[in-house]
Design an enzyme around this catalytic site. Structure first.
Site, PDB file in Angstrom:
ATOM      1  N   LEU A 183     -20.011   3.969  -5.900  1.00  0.00           N
ATOM      2  CA  LEU A 183     -21.381   3.539  -5.611  1.00  0.00           C
ATOM      3  C   LEU A 183     -22.273   4.691  -5.143  1.00  0.00           C
ATOM      4  CD1 LEU A 183     -22.113   0.533  -5.689  1.00  0.00           C
ATOM      5  CD2 LEU A 183     -21.955   0.507  -3.216  1.00  0.00           C
TER       6      LEU A 183
ATOM      7  N   TYR B 195       0.825  -1.208   0.000  1.00  0.00           N
ATOM      8  CA  TYR B 195       0.000   0.000   0.000  1.00  0.00           C
ATOM      9  C   TYR B 195       0.859   1.258   0.000  1.00  0.00           C
ATOM     10  CZ  TYR B 195      -4.261  -2.749   0.661  1.00  0.00           C
ATOM     11  OH  TYR B 195      -5.301  -3.633   0.490  1.00  0.00           O
TER      12      TYR B 195
ATOM     13  N   SER C 291      -6.816 -13.788  -0.149  1.00  0.00           N
ATOM     14  CA  SER C 291      -7.586 -12.674  -0.685  1.00  0.00           C
ATOM     15  C   SER C 291      -7.796 -12.907  -2.181  1.00  0.00           C
ATOM     16  CB  SER C 291      -6.811 -11.368  -0.444  1.00  0.00           C
ATOM     17  OG  SER C 291      -7.522 -10.269  -0.939  1.00  0.00           O
TER      18      SER C 291
ATOM     19  N   GLY D 236     -15.227   1.832  -3.932  1.00  0.00           N
ATOM     20  CA  GLY D 236     -14.188   2.866  -4.003  1.00  0.00           C
ATOM     21  C   GLY D 236     -14.783   4.268  -4.070  1.00  0.00           C
TER      22      GLY D 236
HETATM   23  N1  LIG Z   1      -7.490  -7.416  -0.953  1.00  0.00           N
HETATM   24  C1  LIG Z   1      -7.519  -6.606  -1.979  1.00  0.00           C
HETATM   25  O1  LIG Z   1      -7.206  -6.982  -3.113  1.00  0.00           O
HETATM   26  C2  LIG Z   1      -7.964  -5.195  -1.770  1.00  0.00           C
HETATM   27  C3  LIG Z   1      -8.171  -4.341  -2.882  1.00  0.00           C
HETATM   28  C4  LIG Z   1      -8.588  -3.024  -2.644  1.00  0.00           C
HETATM   29  C5  LIG Z   1      -8.788  -2.581  -1.328  1.00  0.00           C
HETATM   30  N2  LIG Z   1      -8.552  -3.430  -0.272  1.00  0.00           N
HETATM   31  C6  LIG Z   1      -8.783  -2.989   1.125  1.00  0.00           C
HETATM   32  O2  LIG Z   1     -10.115  -2.528   1.227  1.00  0.00           O
HETATM   33  C7  LIG Z   1     -10.128  -1.243   1.813  1.00  0.00           C
HETATM   34  C8  LIG Z   1     -11.323  -0.478   1.323  1.00  0.00           C
HETATM   35  O3  LIG Z   1     -11.266  -0.291  -0.103  1.00  0.00           O
HETATM   36  P1  LIG Z   1     -11.746   1.089  -0.722  1.00  0.00           P
HETATM   37  O4  LIG Z   1     -10.910   2.190  -0.193  1.00  0.00           O
HETATM   38  O5  LIG Z   1     -11.846   0.920  -2.185  1.00  0.00           O
HETATM   39  O6  LIG Z   1     -13.196   1.179  -0.024  1.00  0.00           O
HETATM   40  P2  LIG Z   1     -14.478   2.065  -0.205  1.00  0.00           P
HETATM   41  O7  LIG Z   1     -14.947   2.342   1.192  1.00  0.00           O
HETATM   42  O8  LIG Z   1     -15.397   1.395  -1.152  1.00  0.00           O
HETATM   43  O9  LIG Z   1     -14.005   3.440  -0.890  1.00  0.00           O
HETATM   44  C9  LIG Z   1     -13.386   4.468  -0.170  1.00  0.00           C
HETATM   45  C10 LIG Z   1     -13.169   5.622  -1.112  1.00  0.00           C
HETATM   46  O10 LIG Z   1     -14.430   6.177  -1.472  1.00  0.00           O
HETATM   47  C11 LIG Z   1     -14.384   7.591  -1.283  1.00  0.00           C
HETATM   48  N3  LIG Z   1     -15.718   8.124  -1.018  1.00  0.00           N
HETATM   49  C12 LIG Z   1     -16.360   9.020  -1.807  1.00  0.00           C
HETATM   50  N4  LIG Z   1     -17.542   9.330  -1.300  1.00  0.00           N
HETATM   51  C13 LIG Z   1     -17.678   8.649  -0.156  1.00  0.00           C
HETATM   52  C14 LIG Z   1     -18.705   8.574   0.826  1.00  0.00           C
HETATM   53  N5  LIG Z   1     -19.836   9.281   0.731  1.00  0.00           N
HETATM   54  N6  LIG Z   1     -18.530   7.773   1.881  1.00  0.00           N
HETATM   55  C15 LIG Z   1     -17.395   7.067   1.999  1.00  0.00           C
HETATM   56  N7  LIG Z   1     -16.365   7.082   1.101  1.00  0.00           N
HETATM   57  C16 LIG Z   1     -16.520   7.871   0.025  1.00  0.00           C
HETATM   58  C17 LIG Z   1     -13.424   7.762  -0.104  1.00  0.00           C
HETATM   59  O11 LIG Z   1     -12.953   9.100  -0.099  1.00  0.00           O
HETATM   60  P3  LIG Z   1     -12.586   9.809   1.313  1.00  0.00           P
HETATM   61  O12 LIG Z   1     -11.362   9.117   1.833  1.00  0.00           O
HETATM   62  O13 LIG Z   1     -12.335  11.225   0.924  1.00  0.00           O
HETATM   63  O14 LIG Z   1     -13.763   9.661   2.228  1.00  0.00           O
HETATM   64  C18 LIG Z   1     -12.351   6.753  -0.485  1.00  0.00           C
HETATM   65  O15 LIG Z   1     -11.496   7.296  -1.466  1.00  0.00           O
HETATM   66  C19 LIG Z   1      -8.763  -0.650   1.460  1.00  0.00           C
HETATM   67  O16 LIG Z   1      -8.366   0.366   2.372  1.00  0.00           O
HETATM   68  C20 LIG Z   1      -7.878  -1.866   1.589  1.00  0.00           C
HETATM   69  O17 LIG Z   1      -7.545  -2.053   2.961  1.00  0.00           O
HETATM   70  C21 LIG Z   1      -8.152  -4.706  -0.486  1.00  0.00           C
END
Ligand SMILES: NC(=O)c1ccc[n+]([C@@H]2O[C@H](COP(=O)([O-])OP(=O)(O)OC[C@H]3O[C@@H](n4cnc5c(N)ncnc54)[C@H](OP(=O)(O)O)[C@@H]3O)[C@@H](O)[C@H]2O)c1
Length: 303
Positions: free
Chosen positions: A221, A57, A162, A218
């Site tokens: 949605l 990361y 994963s 991300g």
């Molecule tokens: N195992 C794998 O292959 C894999 C792959 C990808 C991710 N992951 C893990 O999964 C975690 C979550 O993934 P993700 O970051 O894609 O999750 P997510 O919660 O779906 O997306 C978060 C992103 O959405 C943005 N966002 C925009 N509007 C939002 C709202 N109203 N409410 C909340 N968020 C909003 C956030 O911005 P702001 O920060 O400005 O709120 C942030 O950039 C990662 O941190 C990582 O630990 C694992």
């Protein structure tokens, strides 16, 4: 209050909602140590104690930043559970010998990667080590051996995978004398394939907990321009009805109702948003509301 859940019958106990550190380097202000500490304080106040990392990361930088934060706030260490991952090799200035993005599932790499993560995080053990991606060159018997040894040495309390399919999971588990306790997969109301391709059936059958990455796609949605405007409208209406504090909490509550008991990993690095999303843990969607979200997300009624 946020519920807690045990991963497998003798695995670690995690908070039902998890916070992911993936995005902390994406904004210069949010990679400040004080901001990272504020994120963890916010999570703890909301009952979120489990934090998801990976070696890669932030171009191999996030774990070290987090470790710096932990060194400045030693009171936090015993209040959190840590997850990290290994196996992806990125082309990065931090890894000048990588010519091409690839996977490395050799026992030597897995051991070295975990030991490196422990050094970066400044901890002597983590709670869960995941193999980040299925690797066509993974030798299941050899990998099983190193995973058992690392658990035996106390460097990680448990192991998992994963992005694995049920057959990839079954292969590795068949060589292991300890359970794989989690499969961290992409899962959200916008990515429902695991509901139908056997992944969640397998989790439920085996008592393995799915961890749901990108539970809000991300962020797409909740964006009517990038996502599905009808779905955003429905999630917003339901949020008002359930007093959920925002459509995101409804999207997470939708996941929490699945019987395979997924742990959504919140990716926001905005403390206010994380605080609001944690409300999801208190919401139980009514049966027909759950199906209305599914129908709106997929664009068709169930058959
Ligand atoms: N195992 C794998 O292959 C894999 C792959 C990808 C991710 N992951 C893990 O999964 C975690 C979550 O993934 P993700 O970051 O894609 O999750 P997510 O919660 O779906 O997306 C978060 C992103 O959405 C943005 N966002 C925009 N509007 C939002 C709202 N109203 N409410 C909340 N968020 C909003 C956030 O911005 P702001 O920060 O400005 O709120 C942030 O950039 C990662 O941190 C990582 O630990 C694992």
């Amino acid at each position: 209050m946020m519920s807690r859940i045990q991963l497998h019958s003798d695995g670690p106990v995690f908070s039902r909602l998890v916070w992911g550190a993936y995005r902390i380097t994406s904004d210069p202000e949010r990679r400040e140590i004080a901001h990272i500490a504020r994120m963890v304080d916010t999570c703890l106040d909301a009952g979120i104690t489990t934090i998801d990392h990976a070696d890669i990361y932030g171009g191999y930088r996030v774990e070290a930043l987090f470790g710096e934060m932990l060194a400045s706030r030693p009171d936090l260490r015993n209040r959190i559970e840590l997850v990290t991952k290994c196996g992806i090799a990125l082309v990065s200035p931090a890894r000048p010998d990588h010519r091409i993005k690839h996977y490395n599932s050799t026992p030597e790499h897995i051991r070295q990667s975990l030991e490196n993560s422990l050094r970066n995080l400044k901890v002597d053990h983590i709670d869960l080590l995941l193999l980040h991606r299925p690797d066509p060159l993974l030798n299941a018997a050899e990998v099983a051996g190193v995973l058992e040894t690392l658990v035996g040495e106390g460097k990680t309390r448990a192991v998992g995978v994963s992005n694995y399919t049920p057959s990839q999971f079954a292969l590795l588990q068949s060589k292991l004398n300890i359970p794989l306790v989690a499969n961290q997969i992409e899962l959200s109301v916008g990515h429902t394939a695991p509901l139908h391709d056997g992944t969640l059936d397998d989790c439920q059958r085996l008592g393995v907990l799915p961890m749901a990455w990108s539970p809000l796609g991300g962020g797409r949605l909740l964006d009517p321009e990038k996502g599905n405007p009808r779905l955003v409208e429905l999630l917003t209406d339901l949020s008002a009805r359930y007093n959920a504090g925002g459509p995101g909490a409804i999207a997470l509550a939708w996941l929490l109702r699945l019987p395979s008991k997924p742990l959504p990993i919140i990716g926001s690095t905005d403390p206010k948003r994380v605080q609001a999303l944690a409300r999801a843990g208190e919401i139980e969607l009514e049966l027909q509301d759950w199906f209305q979200v599914l129908e709106t997300a997929t664009g068709r009624p169930v058959p």
